[in-house]
Design a protein around this motif. Sequence first.
Motif, PDB file in Angstrom:
ATOM      1  N   SER A  36       0.828  -1.205   0.000  1.00 40.91           N
ATOM      2  CA  SER A  36       0.000   0.000   0.000  1.00 40.91           C
ATOM      3  C   SER A  36       0.861   1.253   0.000  1.00 40.91           C
ATOM      4  CB  SER A  36      -0.920  -0.018   1.223  1.00 40.91           C
ATOM      5  OG  SER A  36      -1.713   1.165   1.264  1.00 40.91           O
ATOM      6  N   ASP A  40       1.551   4.176  -3.053  1.00 43.17           N
ATOM      7  CA  ASP A  40       1.356   5.598  -2.778  1.00 43.17           C
ATOM      8  C   ASP A  40       2.669   6.379  -2.818  1.00 43.17           C
ATOM      9  OD1 ASP A  40      -0.630   7.586  -2.165  1.00 43.17           O
ATOM     10  OD2 ASP A  40       0.197   7.724  -0.149  1.00 43.17           O
ATOM     11  N   GLN A  43       2.722   9.608  -4.845  1.00 44.17           N
ATOM     12  CA  GLN A  43       1.968  10.655  -4.171  1.00 44.17           C
ATOM     13  C   GLN A  43       2.749  11.217  -2.986  1.00 44.17           C
ATOM     14  OE1 GLN A  43      -0.521  12.538  -4.955  1.00 44.17           O
ATOM     15  NE2 GLN A  43      -2.480  11.530  -4.575  1.00 44.17           N
ATOM     16  N   ARG A  71      -5.384  15.340   1.182  1.00 39.00           N
ATOM     17  CA  ARG A  71      -5.058  13.931   0.950  1.00 39.00           C
ATOM     18  C   ARG A  71      -5.800  13.029   1.933  1.00 39.00           C
ATOM     19  NH1 ARG A  71      -0.163  10.964   0.065  1.00 39.00           N
ATOM     20  NH2 ARG A  71      -1.815   9.775  -0.948  1.00 39.00           N
ATOM     21  N   ALA A  75      -9.062  10.288   1.424  1.00 43.48           N
ATOM     22  CA  ALA A  75      -8.906   8.886   1.820  1.00 43.48           C
ATOM     23  C   ALA A  75      -9.962   8.437   2.820  1.00 43.48           C
ATOM     24  CB  ALA A  75      -7.518   8.670   2.416  1.00 43.48           C
ATOM     25  N   THR A 146       0.971   9.242   4.282  1.00 48.30           N
ATOM     26  CA  THR A 146       0.956   7.978   3.537  1.00 48.30           C
ATOM     27  C   THR A 146       0.787   6.790   4.476  1.00 48.30           C
ATOM     28  OG1 THR A 146       2.250   8.796   1.663  1.00 48.30           O
ATOM     29  CG2 THR A 146       2.390   6.442   2.122  1.00 48.30           C
TER      30      THR A 146
END
Length: 486
Positions: A36, A40, A43, A71, A75, A146
């Motif tokens: 994951s 990301d 980003q 961000r 999410a 993140t």
Amino acid sequence: MKRVGMMGALAALMMGAGAAQAGELPANEQAALQASVDADAKQLSDTALKIWQWAEVGYQENQSSALLQSRLKAAGFTIDKGVAGMPTAFVARYKRGNGGPVIGLIAEYDALPGLAQKAEPVHAPIAGQIAGHACGHNVFGAASVTAAIAVKQWMDANKVDGELRLYGSPAEEGGSGKVYLVRAGLFNDVDIVLHWHPGSGNGASQARSLANISGKFRFKGVSAHAAAAPSRGLSALDGVEVMNVAVNYLREHIPDGTRIHYVVTDGGKAPNVVPDFAESYYYVRHVDPQIVKDVMARVQKAAEGAALATGTSVTFEATGGVYSMLPNATLATVMDRNLRKVKWEPFTPAEIAFAENLQKTLTVKKPLSSATEVEKMVIGEAGGGSTDVADISWTVPTVGLGTAVWVPGTAAHSWQAVAASGNSYGMKGGVVAAKTLALTTAELFRSPDVIAAAKAEFQKERGPDFKYEAMVGNRQPPLDYRKTKE
């Protein structure tokens, strides 16, 4: 305040290690979390580089804070903006189910004045830019976000109950932003807090940072023509300079380990005008907060004496103040183990060339290969810097790590740190930090025994009679501390 006992820390370390192994995540979940973060990574890099370009100083991080919030909102987090009287502070929350622990992550995003530098391995200041990310907070904020997104996805996929929070923390560099978050009670219901910081190596050692008080001394005098009528003037700059001399003589008579440093932020506008205003900006640091308070009181006396000697007046504004870090060995064991599971993505030839060329400018040179190695974990050693995370650590069991965002041997608060923090080289360390935070956070959601052990260690080490009182007292956040006042 009680110093961390090494025997207690080692006992907690062993207790935490046993409990942590029992709660270790299955291999497939570990792989999913790392995947994951990898998905990301672009980003993360894009976010970090935008914040690097904006280079906003403390309490003025409007674009940086908004980007991180956007961000998290996208999410699925809910956002509380402008918390604790700080417009650029925020708390992002994701809650699943009705039980489970509350775990917090920290994000920073302020830059340092006077360190604008291109993302190049040679000294190349950026003309007209007032600040630069010489402590890597651009990568700090991006990687923490993140990690939070990866953990949220893991909670959904595995039906894990609990609440995940990310605290957007402004003005770490001297503005003590987290102090106001703590003072506002925003950590009162949190079980564990995790943080990280860019560095030139990788490790989960938990050091004792230095407590500090920072503030500005403002002298006022009388202006006059410096040549035609100097007798009619009273120089505020003289007050600053006499104070600095007095403080420099004071250094001989203060406890070992104390640090005093200052800059003159305003010394007048023209040599032929006797300055009627001058300002100096001081820090006092020591691992013991009480010594910091005592020494700063003596510095203030030096300022009063300087004003008396020069016929000027002086005021003092405490702009910041933080505790020393309270380590937690139980949590450090989990963090260290997860850091060692993370593998680095290989550096590209261009990134290797960047590191080799930048290394030529460093006073301390370390093997470039050490950028991907993990250092031995040490608990409780005295560190050289200060951080407002320390105030959180006396309120909630707290753990952190550092990763190699900078070329090995790089000093914090240097142009070399700015360069690496804005280069793809530095993003590799940000990805490692995000993976480690994600793995550790997820494991703690599944490890009530570890959380209980961490809390027991926390209560023992801070002492039964401890009561948190902010080093800044009752003042409001100094939203204009990066500006000179007259």
